[in-house]
Every structure is written in C-alpha cells, then in structure tokens.
Design a protein around this motif. Structure first.
Motif, PDB file in Angstrom:
ATOM      1  N   VAL B  37       0.846  -1.186   0.000  1.00 48.61           N
ATOM      2  CA  VAL B  37       0.000   0.000   0.000  1.00 48.61           C
ATOM      3  C   VAL B  37       0.881   1.234   0.000  1.00 48.61           C
ATOM      4  CG1 VAL B  37      -0.204   0.007   2.535  1.00 48.61           C
ATOM      5  CG2 VAL B  37      -1.922   1.175   1.143  1.00 48.61           C
ATOM      6  N   SER B  39       0.557   5.447   0.416  1.00 49.45           N
ATOM      7  CA  SER B  39      -0.163   6.698   0.642  1.00 49.45           C
ATOM      8  C   SER B  39       0.496   7.787  -0.198  1.00 49.45           C
ATOM      9  CB  SER B  39      -0.135   7.062   2.125  1.00 49.45           C
ATOM     10  OG  SER B  39      -0.787   6.067   2.890  1.00 49.45           O
ATOM     11  N   LEU B  47       1.753  -5.151   2.976  1.00 50.65           N
ATOM     12  CA  LEU B  47       0.524  -5.559   3.667  1.00 50.65           C
ATOM     13  C   LEU B  47       0.551  -7.048   4.007  1.00 50.65           C
ATOM     14  CD1 LEU B  47      -2.332  -3.750   1.686  1.00 50.65           C
ATOM     15  CD2 LEU B  47      -1.574  -3.265   4.028  1.00 50.65           C
ATOM     16  N   LYS B  61      -3.388  -4.519   9.279  1.00 52.26           N
ATOM     17  CA  LYS B  61      -4.525  -3.621   9.085  1.00 52.26           C
ATOM     18  C   LYS B  61      -5.813  -4.353   8.710  1.00 52.26           C
ATOM     19  CE  LYS B  61      -1.595   0.224   7.594  1.00 52.26           C
ATOM     20  NZ  LYS B  61      -1.482   1.389   6.696  1.00 52.26           N
ATOM     21  N   PHE B  63      -6.280  -6.795   6.569  1.00 52.81           N
ATOM     22  CA  PHE B  63      -6.346  -7.291   5.197  1.00 52.81           C
ATOM     23  C   PHE B  63      -6.010  -8.779   5.122  1.00 52.81           C
ATOM     24  CE2 PHE B  63      -7.076  -3.613   2.559  1.00 52.81           C
ATOM     25  CZ  PHE B  63      -6.670  -2.542   3.346  1.00 52.81           C
ATOM     26  N   LYS B  78     -10.877  -7.024   2.404  1.00 53.18           N
ATOM     27  CA  LYS B  78     -11.035  -6.498   3.761  1.00 53.18           C
ATOM     28  C   LYS B  78     -12.531  -6.444   4.047  1.00 53.18           C
ATOM     29  CE  LYS B  78      -9.538  -2.997   7.021  1.00 53.18           C
ATOM     30  NZ  LYS B  78      -8.695  -1.802   7.281  1.00 53.18           N
ATOM     31  N   VAL B  81     -14.099  -1.538   5.454  1.00 53.43           N
ATOM     32  CA  VAL B  81     -13.099  -0.526   5.107  1.00 53.43           C
ATOM     33  C   VAL B  81     -13.206   0.687   6.026  1.00 53.43           C
ATOM     34  CG1 VAL B  81     -12.421   1.114   3.311  1.00 53.43           C
ATOM     35  CG2 VAL B  81     -12.912  -1.247   2.706  1.00 53.43           C
ATOM     36  N   HIS B  82     -12.061   1.232   6.385  1.00 55.26           N
ATOM     37  CA  HIS B  82     -11.973   2.443   7.201  1.00 55.26           C
ATOM     38  C   HIS B  82     -11.504   3.581   6.326  1.00 55.26           C
ATOM     39  CE1 HIS B  82     -10.205   5.082  10.401  1.00 55.26           C
ATOM     40  NE2 HIS B  82     -11.282   4.677  11.041  1.00 55.26           N
ATOM     41  N   SER B  84      -9.212   5.544   6.670  1.00 51.19           N
ATOM     42  CA  SER B  84      -7.746   5.601   6.589  1.00 51.19           C
ATOM     43  C   SER B  84      -7.175   4.599   5.582  1.00 51.19           C
ATOM     44  CB  SER B  84      -7.128   5.338   7.965  1.00 51.19           C
ATOM     45  OG  SER B  84      -7.499   4.058   8.432  1.00 51.19           O
ATOM     46  N   ASP B  85      -8.026   3.720   5.038  1.00 46.47           N
ATOM     47  CA  ASP B  85      -7.545   2.774   4.023  1.00 46.47           C
ATOM     48  C   ASP B  85      -7.418   3.410   2.644  1.00 46.47           C
ATOM     49  OD1 ASP B  85      -9.550   0.198   5.572  1.00 46.47           O
ATOM     50  OD2 ASP B  85      -7.395   0.582   5.811  1.00 46.47           O
ATOM     51  N   TYR B  89      -2.996   0.769  -3.972  1.00 48.83           N
ATOM     52  CA  TYR B  89      -2.618  -0.603  -3.634  1.00 48.83           C
ATOM     53  C   TYR B  89      -1.953  -1.273  -4.833  1.00 48.83           C
ATOM     54  CZ  TYR B  89      -5.342   0.026   0.567  1.00 48.83           C
ATOM     55  OH  TYR B  89      -5.808   0.495   1.768  1.00 48.83           O
TER      56      TYR B  89
END
Lengths: 114, 115
Positions: B37, B39, B47, B61, B63, B78, B81-82, B84-85, B89
């Motif tokens: 992942v 950002s 991951l 996290k 996953f 997942k 999902v949040h 922050s995800d 990817y």
C-alpha cells in the motif's frame, strides 16, 4: 529499529546533469534494490545488489548505474538526465540470509528534471 | 516474462463496506506474491505476502488475500473498510531468476473511501 532511509527527499535537476541518490538499508539487511516509479504507474525494477555484487538489472539504459558499499548502503547514479527520468526513486532492502524474500521500502527520493 | 494485472484503476467504496481488489499474474511456476500500500507521496508498505502453504494469508490492518492457482489470482480483501484505508494498492510478484528476487508490480488500484 530504523527502517530504510533515503536521501535526499526531493531534488530538482536540469537536463544533461548527473544525480546521485543514497539509500541505507534496515540494519542486518544485506540486499538493496532500486525501483523507479513514474507518476500513475507501479514501480519498475532498476537494480538489485547483494553483498556488494550486482544480482539483477532491469531494462534501463547504461546512464543508470549503482553500487553497494561495505556497510550495505547503496548509491544510484543517473547520468545525462532526461525529462523522462522525473520520477520517485524507491530503495528497498531485504535479508536474504534468512530466506526471507520480502522487500521493505524507503520513503523515496522525488527527482524532477527540468 | 512475468507480469501482473490489476484490472481496476480506481475503486470507490463506502466506509464500513467490504473490499476486494483484484490481481492476476502471469508466470509458469508458483511465484512469491505480495500486496503493498502506498499513501500519497510515500513509500510502499508491505501488507501481506504468499510464499507457499495455506492459500489464505492474513496481513496487517485487517487485510487478507487468497491465492488461487487455477485462476492465477491473488485478490486482496477487507471485510470493513476504514477511511484511513484510502490509498493506492499494488500487487507484486517475485521469483528467483539468476539470483535476483526482483519485484514486478501491477499498475496499482487507487482506493477512495466515502465517509
């Protein structure tokens, strides 16, 4: 433990110039790999070094070169920069002694060629 | 030569919804498979990975990914999902060729999460 570190974070160069990027692997890791990530694409493999020897080379021109030092840190050199060399350059380290094949990446160096 | 295909360039899901990101690889033998992942403006974080054994692997996290040899796939999932995800990817494959364990990456799937 500190992760993979790279320097500098950002730099701007002019076409035709040369650049050197630096990478320090995770402590205990003896393998370092370099990747180029152009905006909007996945990283592309450039080089892999293990125990100071080149173990793999991607499809990049001879303007790209690298080396690994006795402390396992590494430098990536790019000569005669082109606009197309603008990218995020990622360094990754791994520990092949344990048979572990995963690679851990640093934050990258953002190179802009104008 | 090995290759990785991530057919979805961009996926948008609502927070709390389930997620599945697709990955297909092309390689003769069983490769080593990874999901990373990234950002914005950051490096890549591992991951999870598959080398051998149980085809369902758990990662960080929350996953997980399942290796399906018959479909040459390694899809990431997942259950919830949040926000922050939200990130990009990348699926990657590695193999031992001439002593190099170089990673070949897909082009990535950008995940957006709606609150």
């Amino acid at each position: 433990d500190a992760g993979v570190t790279q320097s500098p974070t950002h730099l701007i160069k002019t076409r035709g110039q040369q650049v050197t990027l630096r990478c320090s692997p995770i402590s205990g890791h003896k393998s370092v790999s370099w990747y180029q990530q152009v905006l909007g694409q996945g990283p592309q493999f450039i080089f892999q070094y293990y125990e100071k020897e080149e173990r793999g080379r991607g499809n990049f021109p001879d303007r790209f070169s690298a080396r690994q030092f006795p402390n396992y840190s590494s430098e990536l050199n790019v000569n005669a920069l082109l606009l197309g060399d603008s990218a995020l350059y990622l360094c990754a380290s791994s520990s092949r002694d344990t048979g572990s094949y995963e690679q851990y990446f640093g934050p990258g160096t953002r190179l802009t060629v104008t | 030569a090995q290759s990785v295909t991530q057919p979805d360039i961009h996926i948008t899901v609502s927070e709390g919804a389930s997620l599945e990101l697709r990955c297909n690889y092309s390689y003769g033998a069983t490769p080593y498979l990874f999901w990373y992942v990234q950002s914005p403006g950051q490096g890549l974080q591992l991951l999870l990975k598959y080398f051998s054994g149980d085809t369902l692997v758990q990662g960080i996290k929350g996953f997980e990914a399942e290796f399906k040899r018959s479909q040459s796939s390694f899809n990431l999932r997942k259950p919830s999902v949040h926000w922050s995800d939200a990130a990009e990817y990348f699926c990657a494959v590695s193999y031992s060729g001439a002593g190099s364990y170089q990673l070949t990456f897909g082009k990535g799937t950008k995940l957006s999460v709606i609150p």
